[in-house]
Every structure is written in C-alpha cells, then in structure tokens.
Design an enzyme around this catalytic site. Structure first.
Site, mmCIF file in Angstrom:
data_model
loop_
_atom_site.group_PDB
_atom_site.id
_atom_site.type_symbol
_atom_site.label_atom_id
_atom_site.label_comp_id
_atom_site.label_asym_id
_atom_site.label_seq_id
_atom_site.Cartn_x
_atom_site.Cartn_y
_atom_site.Cartn_z
ATOM 1 C CG HIS A 20 51.974 42.234 22.115
ATOM 2 N ND1 HIS A 20 52.080 42.401 23.484
ATOM 3 C CD2 HIS A 20 51.277 41.081 21.946
ATOM 4 C CE1 HIS A 20 51.466 41.418 24.107
ATOM 5 N NE2 HIS A 20 50.975 40.586 23.202
ATOM 6 C CG HIS A 23 55.489 39.794 24.343
ATOM 7 N ND1 HIS A 23 54.795 40.030 23.186
ATOM 8 C CD2 HIS A 23 55.043 38.599 24.815
ATOM 9 C CE1 HIS A 23 53.973 39.008 22.953
ATOM 10 N NE2 HIS A 23 54.105 38.127 23.926
ATOM 11 C CB CYS A 132 46.396 28.487 27.799
ATOM 12 S SG CYS A 132 45.385 29.968 27.964
ATOM 13 C CB CYS A 155 40.420 29.893 26.298
ATOM 14 S SG CYS A 155 41.666 30.597 27.391
ATOM 15 C CG HIS A 158 44.304 32.481 24.154
ATOM 16 N ND1 HIS A 158 44.738 31.850 25.304
ATOM 17 C CD2 HIS A 158 45.418 33.004 23.580
ATOM 18 C CE1 HIS A 158 46.044 31.984 25.415
ATOM 19 N NE2 HIS A 158 46.480 32.670 24.393
ATOM 20 C CE LYS A 305 47.258 38.764 28.742
ATOM 21 N NZ LYS A 305 47.815 38.274 27.478
ATOM 22 C CE LYS A 308 51.831 41.422 17.438
ATOM 23 N NZ LYS A 308 51.975 42.558 16.523
#
Length: 526
Positions: A20, A23, A132, A155, A158, A305, A308
């Site tokens: 995405h 990156h 992670c 987490c 995530h 953040k 996906k």
C-alpha cells in the site's frame, strides 16, 4: 563530501500481502535520497527487497492453499517488483530472504555468534504477536472493552489478539549489549533520528534488555539453525541480516568493505529492531554498526496508520493511474514533514497537484519554452548584461542548492524540496515583472529580451537537475525540451554544480513541451 560511499537500505517488506502507499512512501523517500547522493557523485547503492520467512507468511500461504515459497514468488512477481516500476524506484539490488546468497551468509553469521558464545539454549514463555512476529511486553498490549476481541489482550499496532507461547529456544545474549548500546547513543547523538524516536529507544534500553529468543521449533518455514535442524531462525534475526548479506558478508569481503556501514531508513514502528537488536547483533559479530537509523512517521488515513487488516490501505496505483508517478513522489515528499506522521487526503493531493505542479512548475516550463520558440525561432538566446533582477535568480539557485543539500544530509526531504521550489516561485515572479512579451514588441529591447529568456531557461536547467531525484520523468522531458542533451543525461548532472551559471549553450534548439502535469479533469473525463 562527494565521492564517499553511501549505502542506503529500505526495510525489507513482508510478502504476506500486497503493498500500500505506506510501503511506497518508504521506497520513494529512500529512492529520492539515493538519487540525490548519486548525483552528488557519491558511490551510491540502494537496497530493497522482501522478507519471506516466519509464521505469518506460513499462515497466509496455508490460508491461500499454497506453499510459503509459491506464495512469496507470486507476491514478489505480481506485487512487489511492479511497485518499484509504478513509483519509479532506481534500486541497485533487490534481495529476498529466500535467496541462496542470503541464506548462505546468514548461516556464516549465526555460526560465528554461536562459536563465540553469544547464543545459548533456554526456555521462554510470553505474549506473541504474529503480525509483528515479536514477543510483546505488557505495555505493548491493551485490553479491548468491546467488539470481536472484548476482554482479550491485543497488540497496540495490529489491534489483534496475541498468543501465549512457551518454547525451548536458542537465545542471543542481547543483555550483554545494554551498556554498549547506551554508550553508542550517547557518543553518536545522530545515530538514531529523529529526536522523538531516539528518545523512545533510549528510554526502552534504559529499562533493561532481556536476551532475545532467536529460534522457533513450532513451525519449519525459515532458515534452519545449522547446529540444530529442529529449529528455524527467528524471522527478524534472519531479516535484519539482509543488509549485509546483500553486499557480500562472508562471501565478498571487498564489496562488503566498500559498502558497509549503511543508512537504515525504516518506519518508526520497527525502529526498535533496527536501533537495538540490529546494532547489538553487529557488535557481537565484531562489525560496524550502521551510520544512521532513521525512523520516519506513519501515513495516516482517517487518523489511523495505513493497514490492510483495517481496510485503510490504499494501493499506489490508485493514485498513479490518475496523477502519475511524479506527482505521487512529489506529493508525499513535499506535503509531509519527513520524520513525522502525516495524513493523506485526496483533496490535498489534488490541490497541490493543480497549484504547485500544474500551475507552478509545469506552466513555468511551458511558458519559457514557448517564448523561446516564438521570439527566437526555437534557439536559446545569447544573454546580454545581467541586471540586478537576473543576478537575483542566480542567487536564488545558489541558495536553494545549498539549503537543499544540507537538508538531505539530515533527511529533511520536505525542507529540501521547499528550498528548490523557491526557484519555481522566483522564476514565475521574475517573468511576471520582466514582461518578455512586452520586450518582444520593441527591437531596442532585443538584447534585454535575450537576457531574460536565457535567465529563465538557465533557471529551468538548474531546476531540472535539482528536481531530477524528486520527479525524474518530468525533468527528463524538460531537459530534452530545453535542448540540454548536449550536456549529457539530466540524471548524470552533478547536483553540486547545478548552480554554476551559463551551462545551457546559447543556440541550443528547444522543442515543443507537452504539459508536464495535465489538468486532472482531462485525465478523468469520460
């Protein structure tokens, strides 16, 4: 100083899903910095690649009814390599952790640490985040009060539940390096950047370092521990080594000595791996630590953040298909203070495209080339005496170069582009005040007209060189339209010499320049 070795590494990205714009943001920043250094005359090398081992890859492959290697091959060929083309990345190498060259060198490194007493066997139990690929401390977790994971520890990155794992593993004696790391941070204040990330890392290490579990025996997708094939290497320990395996660690001493140490450009969420675990590994092996670890901010969509799993990921081609690769590169490098979090919005992208690229830079280039064609039969005119206004443009170029070069040295990409953009603004104002279309009406002003148009064209030449690392496609087109090919390719021009005035030969023939940044309504009209 120009001519020095400059080796920059992006993090290598997990192939569990498609890329995405988060990156792509890291890739473009790395590419821009290395293009700049390459044009400074530095011995430059840009490494990127993919991380293909670990439990997350295994589970994703199984979920897609295929093998981990087949899944990795598919994603690399269909998503990760095409990404580099989509956003015009000029990388020198692309490494995969499934490459034989990587695995061979990893075994050499691992065996050395084992032989030197830095690895031992022990038991471990803890909270493990598969996303992670990392054991988590309690302060890395939070309990969700409601929703699908109500009452569970998840987490913070995530937002998914962690697993409780208990294993007999091999451990790296990372605790031995707590004080050496603190000494490193104190003696080299610029080792970790920016300051906020540095402070977080120092605080983390001061709390005390535990030894690091570096093997797994609950699955087999990874590099096998050379002295115990029932274990595979922890994916992060494996992945971090790509930065040295790609340049010949253990296999090509000459190239390794030429390239290492590197600049590590990473997202701030993985800065801890690169600024704590990675230098500790290198110290244990008797190798130099990186030159710098720079942890840039996150791209935020709707205040979160890019992810996906949370459906906030935006594919780069969603932007490039409409705005083009150059606009993508310019927008993310200019609109966001590099090192800080930044919010993406389609409205801001569209507004900057129109105001800064189409109306500001693109229109300037088209006007100057058109006036040279109209008033001098397509030949760059000979300048006459330079007046104060003309010398002001020359000073603007000189100052912009100095400011931009210093900004790149500190990874302040947004400041570098802002400095270069002063040339765009000053040239537009210069043309408005000098009124070449008025000068063209009076033969007595012919020499003055030539000076004005030469100044404008030569300013564009300098702009093309300075902006080449940012918007490479557009600057190539402008370079050709200016008839500057006699000087060589634009990407081969030394940035440090960009402000030397008078390089564009008088008499060079300009050619028609299509709009560098066409109006978006023309691109999206039915």
């Amino acid at each position: 100083m120009p001519g020095e070795s400059f080796y920059l590494c992006t993090p290598i990205f997990y192939v569990n899903d498609v890329p995405h714009i988060g990156h792509a943001y890291t890739e473009v920043a790395s590419d821009l910095i290395t293009r700049w250094h390459r044009q400074r005359g530095d011995d430059t090398w840009l490494l990127t690649g993919t991380d293909e081992h670990g439990q997350k890859i295994l589970r994703t492959a199984v979920a897609n009814d295929t093998s981990p290697k087949a899944w990795a091959d598919k994603l690399v060929q269909e998503a990760w390599l095409p990404l580099l083309e989509t956003i015009n990345i000029a990388n020198d190498d692309f490494i995969r952790t499934t490459d034989e060259r990587h695995e061979k060198a990893v075994l050499i490194f691992l065996q050395k640490l084992y032989d030197d007493g830095f690895i031992y066997s022990g038991d471990y139990e803890g909270y493990y985040c598969v996303g992670c690929e990392e054991y988590k401390q309690l302060d890395d977790l939070m309990e969700t009060p409601d929703g699908d994971y109500a009452g569970q520890l998840v987490c913070k990155i995530h937002g998914r539940p962690v697993e409780v794992l208990k294993e007999t593993n091999y451990f790296f004696r990372m605790s031995d390096f707590e004080q050496p790391l603190l000494d490193l941070y104190q003696n080299r204040p610029d080792f970790i950047q920016p300051a906020g990330v540095r402070n977080e890392i120092i605080s983390f290490v001061k709390q005390g370092l535990s030894d690091l579990s570096i093997s797994r025996s609950s699955f087999d997708w990874g590099i096998k521990i050379p002295w115990d094939h029932s274990h595979v290497l922890y994916v992060w320990f494996d992945a971090l080594l790509n930065y040295i395996t790609a340049i010949g660690y253990g296999t090509d001493d000459e190239n390794f000595a030429r390239r290492w140490p590197a600049v590590q450009l990473v997202g701030k969420d993985i800065a801890r791996f690169h600024a704590v675990i990675w230098p500790a590994m290198l110290m244990a092996a008797g190798l130099d630590v990186p030159k710098h670890v720079f942890g840039h901010g996150w791209l935020l969509v709707g205040g979160e953040k890019m992810s996906k799993s949370k459906l906030t990921g935006i594919a780069p081609e969603e932007i490039t298909d409409t705005f083009g690769a150059d606009a993508f590169r310019y927008y993310f490098m200019r609109a966001i203070s590099f090192g800080q979090d930044g919010s993406f919005s389609w409205e801001d992208l569209s507004a900057r495209y129109q105001a800064e690229l189409a109306n500001g830079f693109g229109n300037l280039a088209s006007r100057v080339v058109a006036m040279v064609s109209r008033y001098y039969d397509g030949r760059i005119p000979e300048p006459g005496e330079y007046l104060e206004a003309d010398l002001g443009i020359q000073k603007t170029v000189t100052d912009a170069l100095a400011t931009a070069d210093a900004a790149i040295e500190t990874f302040a990409i947004h400041e570098a582009i802002a400095a270069i953009w002063t040339i765009v603004e000053e040239l537009n104002g210069y043309i408005t005040l000098q009124e070449p279309w008025v000068l063209a009406k009076d033969p007595a002003d012919r020499e003055r007209l030539g000076t004005v148009l030469y100044t404008a064209a030569e300013g564009l030449r300098a702009l093309a060189v300075l902006l080449s690392p940012v918007i490479p496609d557009s600057t190539e087109k402008l370079w050709a339209a200016l008839g500057a090919d006699s000087l060589g390719l634009v990407q081969e021009q030394l940035i440090t010499e960009a402000a030397q005035w008078g390089q564009l030969p008088a008499g060079s023939r300009v050619t028609a320049l299509e709009p560098l940044f066409p109006r978006i309504e023309l691109l999206v009209a039915p």
